[in-house]
Design an enzyme around this catalytic site. Structure first.
Site, PDB file in Angstrom:
ATOM      1  N   LYS A  33      90.151  36.064  28.117  1.00 45.94           N
ATOM      2  CA  LYS A  33      91.105  36.968  28.673  1.00 45.94           C
ATOM      3  C   LYS A  33      92.342  36.396  28.529  1.00 45.94           C
ATOM      4  O   LYS A  33      92.746  35.043  28.706  1.00 45.94           O
ATOM      5  CB  LYS A  33      90.901  37.143  30.338  1.00 45.94           C
ATOM      6  CG  LYS A  33      91.143  38.461  30.899  1.00 45.94           C
ATOM      7  CD  LYS A  33      90.217  38.815  32.099  1.00 45.94           C
ATOM      8  CE  LYS A  33      90.975  40.023  32.864  1.00 45.94           C
ATOM      9  NZ  LYS A  33      90.526  40.675  33.824  1.00 45.94           N
ATOM     10  N   GLU A  80      80.057  48.756  44.268  1.00 46.68           N
ATOM     11  CA  GLU A  80      80.587  49.329  45.647  1.00 46.68           C
ATOM     12  C   GLU A  80      79.413  50.027  46.618  1.00 46.68           C
ATOM     13  O   GLU A  80      79.398  49.919  47.673  1.00 46.68           O
ATOM     14  CB  GLU A  80      81.578  50.605  45.340  1.00 46.68           C
ATOM     15  CG  GLU A  80      82.796  50.308  44.849  1.00 46.68           C
ATOM     16  CD  GLU A  80      82.830  49.660  43.256  1.00 46.68           C
ATOM     17  OE1 GLU A  80      81.900  49.893  42.718  1.00 46.68           O
ATOM     18  OE2 GLU A  80      84.044  49.226  42.797  1.00 46.68           O
ATOM     19  N   ARG A  99      82.101  55.857  45.130  1.00 46.15           N
ATOM     20  CA  ARG A  99      80.866  55.269  44.622  1.00 46.15           C
ATOM     21  C   ARG A  99      79.785  54.885  45.442  1.00 46.15           C
ATOM     22  O   ARG A  99      78.632  55.078  45.105  1.00 46.15           O
ATOM     23  CB  ARG A  99      81.243  53.932  43.861  1.00 46.15           C
ATOM     24  CG  ARG A  99      81.732  54.035  42.389  1.00 46.15           C
ATOM     25  CD  ARG A  99      80.658  54.138  41.302  1.00 46.15           C
ATOM     26  NE  ARG A  99      81.194  54.437  40.103  1.00 46.15           N
ATOM     27  CZ  ARG A  99      81.267  53.860  39.043  1.00 46.15           C
ATOM     28  NH1 ARG A  99      81.012  52.460  39.185  1.00 46.15           N
ATOM     29  NH2 ARG A  99      81.592  54.122  37.872  1.00 46.15           N
TER      30      ARG A  99
HETATM   31  C1  LIG Z   1      83.893  51.298  40.112  1.00 49.93           C
HETATM   32  C2  LIG Z   1      84.990  50.283  39.844  1.00 49.93           C
HETATM   33  N1  LIG Z   1      85.325  49.334  40.742  1.00 49.93           N
HETATM   34  C3  LIG Z   1      86.393  48.254  40.441  1.00 49.93           C
HETATM   35  C4  LIG Z   1      87.170  48.465  39.632  1.00 49.93           C
HETATM   36  C5  LIG Z   1      88.363  47.661  39.366  1.00 49.93           C
HETATM   37  N2  LIG Z   1      88.528  46.962  38.240  1.00 49.93           N
HETATM   38  C6  LIG Z   1      89.182  47.305  36.972  1.00 49.93           C
HETATM   39  S1  LIG Z   1      89.017  46.071  35.863  1.00 49.93           S
HETATM   40  C7  LIG Z   1      87.811  45.248  36.907  1.00 49.93           C
HETATM   41  C8  LIG Z   1      87.333  43.927  36.135  1.00 49.93           C
HETATM   42  C9  LIG Z   1      86.383  44.028  35.070  1.00 49.93           C
HETATM   43  O1  LIG Z   1      85.871  43.095  34.467  1.00 49.93           O
HETATM   44  P1  LIG Z   1      85.250  43.105  32.884  1.00 49.93           P
HETATM   45  O2  LIG Z   1      84.455  44.403  32.808  1.00 49.93           O
HETATM   46  O3  LIG Z   1      84.801  41.768  32.952  1.00 49.93           O
HETATM   47  O4  LIG Z   1      86.661  43.454  32.045  1.00 49.93           O
HETATM   48  P2  LIG Z   1      88.028  42.461  31.942  1.00 49.93           P
HETATM   49  O5  LIG Z   1      89.065  42.772  32.912  1.00 49.93           O
HETATM   50  O6  LIG Z   1      87.277  41.085  32.004  1.00 49.93           O
HETATM   51  O7  LIG Z   1      88.468  42.584  30.462  1.00 49.93           O
HETATM   52  C10 LIG Z   1      87.716  45.588  38.028  1.00 49.93           C
HETATM   53  C11 LIG Z   1      87.063  45.164  39.259  1.00 49.93           C
HETATM   54  C12 LIG Z   1      87.233  49.627  38.850  1.00 49.93           C
HETATM   55  N3  LIG Z   1      87.983  50.090  37.586  1.00 49.93           N
HETATM   56  N4  LIG Z   1      86.183  50.427  38.829  1.00 49.93           N
END
Ligand SMILES: Cc1ncc(C[n+]2csc(CCOP(=O)(O)OP(=O)(O)O)c2C)c(N)n1
Ligand SMILES: CC(=O)[C@@H](O)[C@H](O)COP(=O)(O)O
Ligand SMILES: [Mg+2]
Length: 628
Positions: free
Chosen positions: A278, A364, A392
């Site tokens: 990242k 969630e 969710r």
């Molecule tokens: C259902 C849901 N819960 C929480 C989020 C908030 N959210 C957006 S990106 C993220 C982290 C995602 O991690 P990853 O899939 O590993 O992607 P990275 O950010 O590492 O590129 C979260 C928790 C979301 N978009 N959707």
């Protein structure tokens, strides 16, 4: 000098490049990305991490014929730049500009809209099965992060996909990060895969073997056979029925391109594990990917600078300090977040009460039932969750919390419009979807001070309560220390006028007070959408000729509907104007502008009231003229 990037107006141009030119293109793309996101703000770290993967995917696959579904979609800026939207990147997440997420209406390359996580495998599988059904020979590819992979929905899809006979490729983009550090057993498992013998040996076999093309499936098999004696268990993903390939370096185009080319010729569901970083390529983001997950504008030469100006606390901060104070006072309090520690204001709580802090991952539904379980055992859970993400956990809210009347407090952040993230993240529906649930109460604080008091009030109840508050700061009302409560289910009159009464639910109280000066209207701070203060409502209805309800939430089914129902039930129908979010999705843009577009700023409220009750306003406020 023309750069390579300037020549790429769509992926067909990209595919004309020699493979040896791709690293240069990736370098230009990364620097363009950093430059534009620094000007607009946006999801930087994740996008820096997907530059090479994006180049490789569009180079190898015949997009948009082959479909790419990006999970969450917050990492699609390189994809947008390479698919004809380079010059519009300056408009990212602004009114009328590019969305921060993939949108089908924006480009044929955005094959599926995302923003809430963990939907990509289901969608890509649906597409792959549809292609098979229609006799179309195409690949469907889901690109999913390690954080998003932890959600139940991703596993439901894997379970289904592993036995499906179609052209599906799942790419796990593993950067060992969610927004904050990842949690849970899956994360631990992925770390084992990366540090284990399989990876070490695969690495030492190296790129050259990948290039000389025995299909990787064969290669992996041979490696496993050659490694007899070493314990190389089948991965979890193989157990699900996928052909697992990897892990490979997701920043190395010399690994990515031949690997993807090989995969194209394999049969059955494929799973490619790609390891990325990242923030890759921008040292400050690499060092602090959390801060650069979604920064505002900044100077890339300097990086993010902490403002020294004294600013109003955000509602999130008000919640965060309330939580610590309440936890100090009540040892039964536990705090739960589905992977939103920073966004939900839990950083200090985690530091001070580590044993009472639970980050359950992007889960969630689980978060809600987990809270119910704790409440059933006498703890007092506070679920800190964005309004949009609680959608969710709706069945869990009804089935596990409300029916059992368990005292869970939902701290519902991002209620109302959220600005740059747009329709997918707007907290537009919570009043409507919560108030219809028996045993549930819904509080709508008008300002910061009231937010703290209503959290205390909600926490003290013996049934589930949601306290909804918006993104960012409010009116700037000073927050009193202490843990004072407000009367449960009671509102207050804030301005006495005549003829018309505006019943405000939440932070729109303040523009209502402004509008009321021009309308000589009464203003009531209703505070609770449920239970509704029917006593106060009856008195107000009796004293006024017309009522106006106001909320930053969907009109349909919202607090205004609760007022209409109560008036009808009491047999005292009134002229009623319901103001709130209309029956349409509100796209990204500046929050104040969006609110004004919905007619929910002071001028808009005044205009709507005059349009509907003009004659009455003339009688009640004859000397006052329309604003603006
Ligand atoms: C259902 C849901 N819960 C929480 C989020 C908030 N959210 C957006 S990106 C993220 C982290 C995602 O991690 P990853 O899939 O590993 O992607 P990275 O950010 O590492 O590129 C979260 C928790 C979301 N978009 N959707
Ligand atoms: C992609 C995603 O879901 C989150 O990163 C979200 O954009 C955070 O929003 P806030 O900035 O309101 O915390
Ligand atoms: Mg990740």
């Amino acid at each position: 000098m023309t750069t390579l990037l300037e020549k790429i107006n769509d992926p067909a141009d990209l595919r004309k490049l020699a493979r040896a030119q791709l690293p240069q293109l990736a370098e230009e793309l990364r620097s363009y990305l950093l430059d534009t996101v620094a000007r607009t703000g946006g999801h930087l770290s994740s996008n820096l991490g997907t530059v090479e993967l994006t180049v490789a995917l569009h180079y190898v696959f015949n997009t948009p014929w082959d479909r790419i579904v990006w999970d969450v979609g917050h990492q699609t800026y390189p994809h947008k730049i390479l698919t004809g939207r380079r010059e519009r990147m300056g408009s990212l997440r602004q009114l009328g500009g590019l969305s921060g997420f993939p949108q089908r209406a924006e480009s044929e390359y955005d094959t599926f809209g995302t923003a809430h996580s963990s939907t990509s495998i289901s969608a890509a599988l649906g597409m792959a099965m549809a292609a098979k059904h229609k006799g179309e020979d195409r690949y469907s590819i889901a690109v999913i992060g390690d954080g998003a992979m932890s959600a139940g929905m991703a596993f439901e899809a894997l379970n289904n996909a592993g036995v499906a006979d179609c052209k599906l490729l799942v790419i796990l983009n593993d950067n060992d990060m969610s927004i904050s550090p990842p949690v849970g057993a899956l994360n631990r498992y992925l770390a084992q895969l990366m540090s284990g013998q399989f990876y070490a040996a695969a690495k030492s076999v190296g790129k050259n073997v990948l290039k000389v093309a025995p299909p990787l499936f064969e290669l992996a098999k041979r490696f496993e056979e050659g490694a007899k004696g070493l314990v190389v268990p089948a991965t979890l993903f193989e157990k699900f029925g996928f052909n697992y390939i990897g892990p490979i370096d997701g920043h190395d185009l010399d690994s990515l391109v031949p690997t993807l080319e090989n995969i194209k010729h394999l049969k059955g569901p494929q799973f490619l594990h790609v390891v990325t970083k990242k923030g890759q390529g921008y040292k400050l983001a690499e060092a602090d990917p959390v801060a650069y997950h979604g920064p505002g504008k900044f100077d890339p030469a300097v990086g993010l600078v902490k403002s020294t100006a004294v600013s109003k606390p955000t509602f999130t901060q008000v919640f965060g300090s309330w939580l610590c104070d309440m936890a100090q006072q009540d040892a039964r309090l536990v705090g739960i977040t589905p992977a939103m520690r920073e966004g939900s204001g839990l950083v200090e709580f985690e530091q001070r009460f580590p044993d009472r802090y639970f980050d359950v991952g992007i889960a969630e539904q689980h978060a809600v039932t987990f809270a119910a379980g704790m409440a059933a055992e006498g703890l007092k859970p506070v679920v800190a969750i964005y309004s949009t993400f609680l959608q969710r956990g709706y069945d869990q809210l009804i089935h596990d919390v409300a029916i059992q009347k368990l005292p869970v407090l939902f701290a519902l952040d991002r209620a109302g419009l959220v600005g740059a993230d747009g329709a997918t993240h707007a907290g537009a529906y919570d009043i409507a979807y919560l108030r219809c649930i028996p045993n549930m109460s819904v509080a709508c604080p008008a300002d910061e001070n009231e937010c703290r008091k209503l959290l205390t009030t909600g926490f003290a109840q013996d049934h589930p309560v949601a306290v909804r508050y918006p993104r960012g700061a409010g009116a700037g009302v000073a927050v009193e220390p202490g843990l004072q409560m407000l009367p449960f289910g009671k509102g207050e009159v804030r301005r006495q006028g005549k003829g018309i009464a505006i019943l405000a639910f939440g932070t729109l109280l303040y523009p209502a007070l402004q509008a009321a000066e021009r309308l000589n209207a009464t203003v009531v701070n209703m505070r609770w959408a449920k239970p509704l203060d029917t006593e106060l409502l009856a008195a107000i209805a009796q004293q006024h000729e017309a009522l106006v309800t106001l909320e930053e939430g969907a009109i349909m089914g919202g607090a205004g509907s609760a007022v209409a129902e109560a008036l009808n039930a009491a047999g005292t129908p009134k002229q009623l104007l319901q103001l709130g979010l209309r029956d349409e999705f509100v796209e990204h843009g500046d929050h104040a502008t969006l609110l004004a577009q919905q007619g929910l700023d002071a001028a808009g409220i005044e205009a709507s009231v005059r349009a509907r009750f003009g004659a009455l306003v003339e009688r009640s406020a004859p000397a006052l003229k329309i604003v603006g």
